[in-house]
Scaffold this active site. Sequence first.
Site, PDB file in Angstrom:
ATOM      1  N   CYS A 228       0.865  -1.183   0.000  1.00 13.38           N
ATOM      2  CA  CYS A 228       0.000   0.000   0.000  1.00 13.38           C
ATOM      3  C   CYS A 228       0.901   1.233   0.000  1.00 13.38           C
ATOM      4  O   CYS A 228       2.110   1.121  -0.214  1.00 13.38           O
ATOM      5  CB  CYS A 228      -0.948   0.001   1.198  1.00 13.38           C
ATOM      6  SG  CYS A 228      -0.121   0.043   2.803  1.00 13.38           S
ATOM      7  N   THR A 229       0.347   2.407   0.251  1.00 16.98           N
ATOM      8  CA  THR A 229       1.114   3.654   0.117  1.00 16.98           C
ATOM      9  C   THR A 229       2.291   3.740   1.080  1.00 16.98           C
ATOM     10  O   THR A 229       3.435   3.915   0.680  1.00 16.98           O
ATOM     11  CB  THR A 229       0.199   4.872   0.328  1.00 16.98           C
ATOM     12  OG1 THR A 229      -0.896   4.797  -0.568  1.00 16.98           O
ATOM     13  CG2 THR A 229       0.962   6.168   0.081  1.00 16.98           C
TER      14      THR A 229
END
Length: 516
Positions: free
Chosen positions: A358-359
């Site tokens: 994810c980020t």
Amino acid sequence: MKKARQGSGLADQGDDLEACVLRFLDLDLKDTSLINPNSSLKVELDVNTKKKYSSAKKKAFALFVKTKEVPALSYKCKEIWWKCCQQLFTDQTSIHRHVATQHADEICHQTASILKQLAVTLSTSKSLNSADKRDPLKEYLTGNHEVSTLLPDISCFSPDELISGQGSDEGDVLLYYCYCDLEDPHWICAWQSALCQHLHLTGKVRIATEGINGTVGGSKLATRLYVEVMLSCPLFKDYLCKDDFKTSKGGACCFPELRVGVFEEIVPMGISPSKISYKKPGIHLSPGEFHKEVEKFLSQANQEQSDTILLDCRNFYESKIGHFQGCLAPDIRKFSYFPSYVDKNLELFKEKRVLMYCTGGIRCERGSAYLKAKGVCKEVFQLKGGIHKYLEEFPDGFYKGKLFVFDERYALSYNSDIVSECSYCGAPWDQYKLCSTPQCRQLVLTCPACQGQGFTACCVTCQDKGSKPASSPTQNSFKEECECTARRPRIPNELAQQAQLCRSPEPRPGVGEDGP
């Protein structure tokens, strides 16, 4: 906080109950989970606490007003003004009148939260006293010291050094999270609010009993001081290190305001931390280790038959403008849909090695824990530090396109690859804009040429609605009820989609799925 402080109505040393009420300075006034101070609440509280309801309400009002304080426009002027609802108030009477008439509901919510937390605090205090136990750290943070004791000394710096300039290259944006047990999130909330205001930082900070999650922007000096304070704080120094803070160019200008609040989760997955804990995540892989795993996966002749799945657990509009090659990117609009997505596609993950990313890593912590709890995967891995850290080491690696961020920049660029296209003409394009229809929060990819032709909405419904003047209050409250959301399944079924494609492949549409 037993020590009195002028202007905030702090209690005398002898009034312990009053002191407990006043510890919670800055609650999240937009949190709809806060209960109302109704009869059911009062039943839960003991007699002594009921007597403090009136006092708590007064303090909630005073503290709400305090969160709206801003320095006077002139740095040489020591006066305090207030900013609320995009209005500037220069005298105390006017801000008090505004809050009393426009924010009565928020004051009630904050009063209720203070009282309920007070009841919990008193109950905990009694049980500790009966067992003759003491927690020195909790006592330090909540009893003997005010918020100001954990603020850095900025007397040696000029205001200009602390305040970020107008250009986005003149400051930094910090992204970080820390999972750890916090007994008193409201105290942390008050401290974080004071700390960010002290350093002229804007952004968002979420606090819960499971930890803290923050994205803040300001000058390079202010963000450096913020990191130093976080690393020296007794609550976080054993959990956080300097590498846990991801830095990118930006500043206070990247966020419209500062929002600090207490929530049940520090990232909204929609499942109580008591059911799925951050303490049981997948195996963390460094960017280098993750790079090797992706390289091995992509080198396989038939990736569809592989025992490995490269899973992007972000939202569809994030993965659309940037993702790892060969990844599975769920077509979901919110991370809170991720658990349902896993449940609906369990067969897809059966006996698979899952490489999740994810980020910044925070969604993977509990997302991997949820996937592991299902007991169908062979192994679950996650990218430590997220895409942010990976791109710092491998800007030209296997991640292609831009990195979506939740602030006014929308995306960060580490390479020249463009993996998305204009929703109208299909030209390569990856710079988002908000739909031009008021109140619609959809993001749209429309290139300059199409924007010049007036194509600035996310779909035909919004385009038509935006071209008509608002004639009723219902039009002003229009929210994402358009073709973009109507035709996208809330929870996609990957296996059903694969079977449908195998039976009757359809030609590629001429526009993107978000376009009209």
